[in-house]
Design a protein around this motif. Structure first.
Motif, PDB file in Angstrom:
ATOM      1  N   TYR A 390       1.161  -0.964   0.071  1.00 33.79           N
ATOM      2  CA  TYR A 390       0.281  -0.210  -0.219  1.00 33.79           C
ATOM      3  C   TYR A 390       0.892   1.474  -0.234  1.00 33.79           C
ATOM      4  O   TYR A 390       1.555   1.457   0.890  1.00 33.79           O
ATOM      5  N   THR A 391       0.921   2.009  -1.236  1.00 37.99           N
ATOM      6  CA  THR A 391       1.455   3.162  -0.619  1.00 37.99           C
ATOM      7  C   THR A 391       0.371   4.883  -0.880  1.00 37.99           C
ATOM      8  O   THR A 391      -0.542   4.324  -1.682  1.00 37.99           O
ATOM      9  N   ILE A 392       0.854   5.581  -0.452  1.00 38.08           N
ATOM     10  CA  ILE A 392      -0.451   6.790  -0.130  1.00 38.08           C
ATOM     11  C   ILE A 392       0.930   8.051   0.186  1.00 38.08           C
ATOM     12  O   ILE A 392       1.334   8.159   1.043  1.00 38.08           O
ATOM     13  N   THR A 399       5.783  11.141   1.030  1.00 42.84           N
ATOM     14  CA  THR A 399       5.164   9.538   0.877  1.00 42.84           C
ATOM     15  C   THR A 399       5.029   8.066   1.370  1.00 42.84           C
ATOM     16  O   THR A 399       6.540   8.164   2.123  1.00 42.84           O
ATOM     17  N   LEU A 400       4.269   7.366   2.032  1.00 44.71           N
ATOM     18  CA  LEU A 400       4.407   6.525   2.740  1.00 44.71           C
ATOM     19  C   LEU A 400       4.345   5.165   1.632  1.00 44.71           C
ATOM     20  O   LEU A 400       3.246   4.919   1.514  1.00 44.71           O
ATOM     21  N   VAL A 401       5.073   3.812   2.586  1.00 46.21           N
ATOM     22  CA  VAL A 401       4.376   2.391   1.608  1.00 46.21           C
ATOM     23  C   VAL A 401       4.926   1.196   2.767  1.00 46.21           C
ATOM     24  O   VAL A 401       5.366   1.615   3.433  1.00 46.21           O
ATOM     25  N   ALA A 402       3.778   0.569   2.346  1.00 42.47           N
ATOM     26  CA  ALA A 402       3.239  -0.211   3.843  1.00 42.47           C
ATOM     27  C   ALA A 402       3.566  -1.904   2.911  1.00 42.47           C
ATOM     28  O   ALA A 402       2.855  -1.560   1.791  1.00 42.47           O
ATOM     29  N   GLY A 403       3.649  -2.546   3.129  1.00 38.91           N
ATOM     30  CA  GLY A 403       3.938  -4.138   2.330  1.00 38.91           C
ATOM     31  C   GLY A 403       3.670  -4.760   2.895  1.00 38.91           C
ATOM     32  O   GLY A 403       4.571  -5.522   4.339  1.00 38.91           O
ATOM     33  N   THR A 404       3.449  -6.052   3.240  1.00 40.35           N
ATOM     34  CA  THR A 404       3.583  -7.879   3.644  1.00 40.35           C
ATOM     35  C   THR A 404       3.314  -8.887   3.127  1.00 40.35           C
ATOM     36  O   THR A 404       2.468  -9.031   1.449  1.00 40.35           O
ATOM     37  N   TYR A 422       8.568  -8.456   4.954  1.00 37.80           N
ATOM     38  CA  TYR A 422       8.074  -6.602   5.267  1.00 37.80           C
ATOM     39  C   TYR A 422       8.253  -5.726   4.395  1.00 37.80           C
ATOM     40  O   TYR A 422       9.698  -5.842   4.384  1.00 37.80           O
ATOM     41  N   LEU A 423       8.044  -4.662   4.366  1.00 38.15           N
ATOM     42  CA  LEU A 423       8.274  -3.518   4.389  1.00 38.15           C
ATOM     43  C   LEU A 423       7.643  -2.001   4.102  1.00 38.15           C
ATOM     44  O   LEU A 423       6.340  -1.830   4.407  1.00 38.15           O
ATOM     45  N   LEU A 424       8.779  -1.065   5.320  1.00 35.66           N
ATOM     46  CA  LEU A 424       8.447  -0.136   6.304  1.00 35.66           C
ATOM     47  C   LEU A 424       9.034   1.220   4.766  1.00 35.66           C
ATOM     48  O   LEU A 424      10.784   0.713   5.555  1.00 35.66           O
ATOM     49  N   GLY A 425       8.728   1.946   4.761  1.00 34.66           N
ATOM     50  CA  GLY A 425       9.241   3.403   4.735  1.00 34.66           C
ATOM     51  C   GLY A 425       8.671   4.574   4.371  1.00 34.66           C
ATOM     52  O   GLY A 425       7.134   4.563   3.880  1.00 34.66           O
TER      53      GLY A 425
END
Length: 650
Positions: A390-392, A399-404, A422-425
């Motif tokens: 998910y990117t917002i 810009t924020l990015v979270a993924g699993t 996972y990725l947090l950025g």
């Protein structure tokens, strides 16, 4: 003045230039990460790109030559004769190689041969170091390399080229491409042949290396490539890729003649007598009337190898103890689907599913004093992944990015292994021309077929490897069209799979890899560019009861500098410098340590354009100062090598 200082001085007095060229058309359906004009995962991770223009400028003929100037990348050639790409202290097996989004590496050990990948088909190379998108699935604990191949421009176009060098080496190539309103295509053929590479005049010859050319260093490569895209409708595109590369090459033996040298390896006389890489993929993309895009791919690739270990340097018989033969086939067949829904101001959500079968077949023998061991292996594994990202952009500069992701591996002789990624950025632009980003990720790599089932060293109880990345990046535009980039990273690598001596593969508890990378690029004048980078790497083996402190063949310092000058009448001069320093090697049981010699390699290339830039003549020299250097102990690399050629486009 040292050679390195002299090389740096060359750049301080060099006025460099480069004309601005149109962007190379490319195969548009191969991106595994669905992209858009909005900020996304690329904004929070560490991305480097190499373009077709960069490849031409450097005179690169294959993948490893194309990326060797990137910070954090170290190309190392050792006993197997294959260039290995190390990134931030990780090995080639920790890199996920994609060609148009499709995995393209051996199922046996997870590695790949970058020298067998021709550079003339490449439009763009995207290197993601450290943390990368969860949509890539398992693997890529160090980095992801995605090669995006060329496409076609409107009309019909073609090119021919020939390059010749010392020791009867040459590369011939030709391409044909085109495009219309309904689609495009690109195709090419090439043949590379080199009888040997020259050894430095500074090398002290001995009984293992007694000539001016490196023993058993010949290489042959033949390749064919085609891709194309077809617009079924305004919203639906279909694409296909077919590639073939095949040939043979020698594996130069160790030059260490002192049997008591604890760091030397016994000379082996091996050749890869025949290999072939075949890859096929089909892509489908559909954009719905709603803001939903679906990408699907079906793919397969296969590598066949015939490798022989000979009795002696005549490379003729396989009768004595130590000789061997291996006829192997590595196959990957899989499918993937990605769906992206754009919620406009509320961000974008991408889901990915993938599954593939990895198989390995091998027949042959190895001969030892105790007798002959017959090899007859047929193993396969399956890998699956499911991921959400998910990117917002809640406010314009942020810009924020979270993924699993969930990843799994199954096999006939091992229990199902499952894990998660996972990725947090985040990226933030406080000022015009300033971007600050940070990320944290957990990446997973499963054991390969070799790790699990090798007849001598396999261990079916191995755990997956895990890498935990932490990174902060800064990109800053400076006056006079100068751009600064900097990265600081820290990676904890747990359960890395390695072996010592004649022991089976095992999981090592923890490695620490940390460092920083600095880059500077200037394009102040219309036809000027010059860039420099410095990478610092610190490694520690933090496993219990270890005999090592830093890890071997991980250089602490690497420096690259390159620039090009183009005159108004079409003459261009390119120069590139690579410096590698402070790396160590260990004996087989890691109880003794030896520092390797630092080295500096300088390359030059001169070209002249004619006929409105459709014809280019060029000449170059690699390793200008004939540096005698090694990337692995006892395996000297090429000395000074001259080449010349032409490229004609129509």
């Amino acid at each position: 003045m040292t050679r390195f200082q002299l090389a740096i001085l060359m750049f301080l007095v060099l006025v460099a230039a480069q004309p601005v060229l149109a962007q190379e058309p490319e195969y548009a359906l191969g991106e595994i990460v669905v992209t858009s004009d909005k900020p996304g995962v690329d904004d929070v991770t560490n991305i480097s790109e190499v373009t077709a223009e960069d490849i031409e400028t450097r005179g690169a003929t294959n993948l490893n030559e194309a990326i060797q100037m990137l910070p954090g990348v170290y190309i190392r050639t050792a006993a197997d004769g294959t260039p290995r790409i190390d990134i931030r202290g990780f090995r080639t097996r920790h890199i996920k190689l994609l060609i148009n989004g499709v995995p393209f590496q051996s199922t046996y050990d997870g590695q790949f041969d970058p020298a067998s990948i021709p550079a003339e088909n490449i439009s763009r190379i995207v290197l993601t170091k450290g943390a990368s998108s969860v949509l890539y699935g398992a693997g890529g604990t160090a980095a992801v390399i995605n090669i995006i191949t060329k496409g076609g421009n409107q009309g019909t176009h073609g090119s021919v080229g020939l390059r010749a060098g010392q020791e009867d080496s040459y590369l011939g190539k030709a391409s044909l491409s085109g495009a219309s309103e309904k689609g495009y295509f690109f195709s090419s053929v090439s043949r590379l042949n080199s009888n040997a590479y020259p050894i430095s005049d500074e090398f002290d010859k001995n009984e293992e290396q007694d000539s001016d050319t490196r023993e058993n260093s010949d290489r042959e490569r033949n390749s064919f490539f085609f891709n194309g895209g077809y617009n079924i409708s305004a919203n639906t595109q279909l694409g296909a890729v077919l590639s073939y590369s095949g040939g043979s090459y020698g594996k130069p033996p160790s030059v260490i003649v002192d049997a008591s040298d604890p760091f030397g390896k016994t000379a082996k006389y091996e050749r890869l007598e025949d290999y072939s890489d075949l890859g096929v993929q089909l892509n489908l993309r559909h954009e719905f009337e709603t803001p939903l895009t679906i990408d699907m791919a079906v793919y397969g690739n296969q590598r066949n190898e015939l490798t022989k270990g000979y009795d002696d340097d005549s490379y003729s018989t396989t009768d004595a103890s130590g000789s061997s033969k291996s006829d192997s086939t590595s196959t990957i067949a899989g499918a993937s689907m990605r769906a992206k829904y754009d919620f406009d101001a509320y961000g974008a959500l991408t889901a990915a599913l993938s599954g593939e079968n990895q198989s390995w077949e091998e027949t042959g023998f190895t001969k030892k004093k105790k007798g002959e061991t017959v090899i007859d292996t047929n193993q396969d594994l399956q890998e699956y992944s499911a991921a959400l990202e998910y990117t917002i952009t809640p406010v314009d500069p942020l810009t924020l990015v979270a993924g699993t992701g969930y990843v799994a591996q199954t096999g006939p002789e091992s229990e199902t292994a499952t894990d998660w990624t996972y990725l947090l950025g985040a990226s933030y632009r406080p000022l015009e021309g300033t971007t600050i980003s940070a990320n944290h990720a957990r990446k997973v790599r499963f054991a390969s077929i070799r790790n699990l089932f090798d007849s001598q060293y396999g261990n079916p109880d191995l755990d997956p490897e895990v890498a935990k990345h932490f990174e902060i990046n800064l990109d800053q535009e400076l006056p006079f069209k100068t751009v600064f980039s900097g990265s600081v990273y820290r990676t904890y690598a747990e359960d890395l799979i390695e072996k010592e001596g004649d022991l089976p593969y095992e999981n090592y508890e923890e490695y620490l890899l940390q460092g920083f990378e600095l880059g500077l690029e200037n394009r102040f004048f219309e036809s000027f560019w010059a860039r420099a980078s410095y990478a610092y790497l610190h490694t520690e083996d933090k496993s219990d009861n270890t005999e090592r402190d830093e890890l071997q063949y991980r250089p602490r310092d690497t420096v690259t500098v390159e620039a090009q000058y183009t005159c108004s009448f079409g003459t261009a001069l390119y120069a590139g410098v690579r410096y590698v320093g402070n790396q160590y090697t260990y004996n087989e049981i890691a109880t003794l340590k030896k520092r390797m010699d630092d080295f500096t390699v300088v390359d030059l290339k001169l070209s002249q354009a004619f006929l409105e830039n459709t014809l280019k003549l060029y000449a170059g020299v690699n390793n200008l100062f004939d540096e005698d250097y090694e990337e692995s102990y006892g395996f000297p690399r090429p000395g000074r090598a001259l080449y010349c050629g032409f490229d004609y486009v129509f």
